[in-house]
Enzyme design. Structure first.
Site, short mmCIF file in Angstrom:
data_model
loop_
_atom_site.label_atom_id
_atom_site.label_comp_id
_atom_site.label_asym_id
_atom_site.label_seq_id
_atom_site.Cartn_x
_atom_site.Cartn_y
_atom_site.Cartn_z
N CYS A 1 -5.05 1.60 5.37
CA CYS A 1 -4.30 2.65 4.65
C CYS A 1 -4.98 4.00 4.89
O CYS A 1 -6.12 4.07 5.33
CB CYS A 1 -4.28 2.37 3.15
SG CYS A 1 -3.43 0.85 2.69
N THR B 1 -9.96 9.22 -6.47
CA THR B 1 -10.66 8.29 -5.61
C THR B 1 -9.72 7.19 -5.14
O THR B 1 -8.75 6.87 -5.83
CB THR B 1 -11.90 7.72 -6.33
OG1 THR B 1 -12.66 6.93 -5.44
CG2 THR B 1 -11.51 6.91 -7.54
N HIS C 1 -2.02 7.40 -1.40
CA HIS C 1 -2.63 6.23 -0.78
C HIS C 1 -1.54 5.61 0.11
O HIS C 1 -0.77 4.76 -0.34
CB HIS C 1 -3.08 5.27 -1.87
CG HIS C 1 -3.89 4.12 -1.38
ND1 HIS C 1 -4.95 3.64 -2.08
CD2 HIS C 1 -3.79 3.33 -0.29
CE1 HIS C 1 -5.47 2.61 -1.45
NE2 HIS C 1 -4.77 2.40 -0.35
#
Length: 167
Positions: free
Chosen positions: A40, A34, A57
């Site tokens: 981003c 997650t 990420h």
């Protein structure tokens, strides 16, 4: 900074791991990854037959030669995810990508529209590596919480005040 390949090891136990800014993690069918993204991009590579995948990420589009945090930049994150999965036996030809994020967090026109640059860079580097994009939820003006379940391939997108979507 976690950049190593992380896999669940206890049979039957699901793990949910958070992928922070600039990080890249991998998981198996017992793993959910997650991330919370604004401008981003959460870049997910998934091998559906092997139920293995990885998420980066991505914060910025270009590393300008910096290599210490490969998950942070689109130009280093995509090849890094591929290498992580190839080290676990995934063939690149079986990978698909899912993307979310790239929001315009600083409303208006101006130089701080990094979301658009991140979107373009991630798409470019996936295309260069021959990885098709199977699903995406990009742009807009809201941040998102994304969750990838490698057992099912469900990529869940949550935006405050809206119904969660599964891609």
């Amino acid at each position: 900074m976690l950049t190593s390949v992380t896999f669940a090891t206890d049979a039957g136990q699901e793990r949910t791991l958070s992928v922070g800014m600039g990080q890249a993690l991998a998981g198996d069918r017992q793993t959910q990854l997650t991330a919370i993204v604004g401008s981003c991009i959460a870049v997910v590579l998934w091998h559906p037959r092997m139920n293995l995948g990885a998420m980066a990420h991505v914060v910025l589009p270009d590393s300008h030669g910096k290599s210490e945090t490969p998950g942070k930049f689109a130009d280093t994150a995509v090849p890094h995810l591929v290498r992580m999965l190839e080290s676990k036996g995934c063939n690149r030809s079986g990978l698909t990508a899912k993307l979310a994020g790239g929001a315009c967090m600083f409303r208006g026109d101006g130089p701080l529209q990094i979301g658009d640059d991140n979107i373009a860079a991630c798409r470019t580097h996936l295309r260069q590596m021959g990885i098709p994009i199977a699903a995406e939820d990009l742009g807009g003006t809201s941040g998102r919480k994304v969750t990838m379940d490698f057992a099912t391939g469900r990529f869940t997108i949550e935006i405050a005040g809206k119904v969660a979507r599964v891609l």
